[in-house]
Design an enzyme around this catalytic site. Sequence first.
Site, PDB file in Angstrom:
ATOM      1  CE1 TYR A  33      52.953  14.961  14.565  1.00 40.01           C
ATOM      2  CE2 TYR A  33      53.812  15.417  12.359  1.00 40.01           C
ATOM      3  CZ  TYR A  33      52.950  14.721  13.201  1.00 40.01           C
ATOM      4  OH  TYR A  33      52.106  13.773  12.691  1.00 40.01           O
ATOM      5  CE  LYS A  48      70.615  28.326  10.793  1.00 43.44           C
ATOM      6  NZ  LYS A  48      70.611  26.877  11.092  1.00 43.44           N
ATOM      7  N   GLY A  76      57.523  21.794  15.948  1.00 42.45           N
ATOM      8  CA  GLY A  76      57.743  22.165  14.546  1.00 42.45           C
ATOM      9  C   GLY A  76      58.195  20.940  13.769  1.00 42.45           C
ATOM     10  N   GLY A  80      58.901  21.542  21.691  1.00 46.56           N
ATOM     11  CA  GLY A  80      58.820  22.072  20.321  1.00 46.56           C
ATOM     12  C   GLY A  80      58.027  21.138  19.438  1.00 46.56           C
TER      13      GLY A  80
HETATM   14  N1  GLU Z   1      68.509  24.340   9.176  1.00 43.47           N
HETATM   15  C1  GLU Z   1      68.967  22.991   9.282  1.00 43.47           C
HETATM   16  C2  GLU Z   1      70.133  22.910  10.255  1.00 43.47           C
HETATM   17  O1  GLU Z   1      70.280  23.746  11.117  1.00 43.47           O
HETATM   18  C3  GLU Z   1      69.263  22.368   7.929  1.00 43.47           C
HETATM   19  C4  GLU Z   1      70.353  23.029   7.158  1.00 43.47           C
HETATM   20  C5  GLU Z   1      70.518  22.521   5.732  1.00 43.47           C
HETATM   21  O2  GLU Z   1      69.866  21.548   5.369  1.00 43.47           O
HETATM   22  O3  GLU Z   1      71.310  23.140   5.032  1.00 43.47           O
HETATM   23  O4  GLU Z   1      70.898  21.993  10.262  1.00 43.47           O
END
Ligand code: GLU
Length: 414
Positions: free
Chosen positions: A224, A106, A220, A218
């Site tokens: 949505y 992340k 977003g 939310g």
């Molecule tokens: N940010 C999204 C999640 O928390 C997608 C992560 C991704 O597609 O790598 O799962």
Amino acid sequence: MHQENKPFAFYLERLARTAESLDLTPEQRTALETPNAVIEKELSIVRDDGRKETLRAYRVQFNNARGPYKGGIRFHPGADLDEVKALAAAMAIKCAVVNVPFGGGKGGIQFDPKQYSTAEIERISRTFIREMNGTFGINKDIPAPDVYTTPQIMGYMLDEHEKMVGESEPGMITGKPIALGGSLGRDTSTAQGGVYVLEELVTMRGLDREKLRVVVQGFGNAGYHAASILHELGYRIVGLSDSKNALLDPNGLDPIAIHRSKQEHGTLASPGARTVTNEELLAADCDILIPAALDNQLTATTAPKVKASIILELANGPTSPEGDAIFEERGITVIPDVLANAGGVATSYFEWVQNRQQFYWTKEEVFERLHPLMANAFHAIWTTAKEKRTSLREAAFVLGVERITTALAARGIK
Ligand code: GLU
């Protein structure tokens, strides 16, 4: 009372419970408690008015036993190292839960993107990729959108990366614009995946959609689209919110019309709806509550007041461990984030596969693959929860951790 938010401690607490029930070895436990790498950078940025600024940026590469690191990048003032580490660990579990061949990672840049111009956001995105040189790659670590990051931002990041490596490499990032190799359906896939899972539960319980009242926190990408998909399926959306406003209307809200008017006037509004606080929204009379905003929303303070009988966690980490204990005691079914919102990363996997093959699928093909993937993950977790008499969250952790430790063992970490 303000509930302290310690996302990584929350992860360790949940892991400890799973580690005990799975009888993990100390080596396996350490591997799941510690990130493989933490990359921290100061990004030097020039604002539009010439002022210089530095922003803190992180990439946490948590675990890659099952495949390259995978996970989004968020732009948010709360994206500190503790939060990014917890989210990276959650990605490793999530990818294992839906059985896509990725590990977990992340990223985050700690700033408020709403205070920055489009040109500044582009410079920040490109600087991030340049500073993180050597971190990302199609076989190494693959970012994606997350809170306040968009396909356009993925486009800038891909472009900067390709300039650095001097060749085309669309699979180094997912959630990018279709014109650069993005997948059809990726934009609605987090919400759609959550809806597939919810519909399995609704069918299993023999519930009638038309009678189910839904509150979504939310507005977003996840919130949505979830509200609009459910609205079109016949569920009644009785509550909605964005970061500024929350609306309640027991007669039902039309998320598509509200979205259109938000784009025109900038605020969430609907004739006849009552404006309420975030606390009132979470405590509203409904059957299904969908937290689709930020973490730590359902806590020792808010969880006792929740009226829903089903919670679908489209956000990452919306429920604290105290919140979990309260829901368990009250018999409320929580569909955990690592399952509920995994449709996003599962479709990122499909995007990555298409990029590798340079052969692109229709939207129908994407959803034909996503649907069984989500339904199977749901039933695997449901069965584990019944067998072990645990919550769905614990069952998801058990399944995810088991898959990661099997891969670790195959690499000699036993
Ligand atoms: N940010 C999204 C999640 O928390 C997608 C992560 C991704 O597609 O790598 O799962």
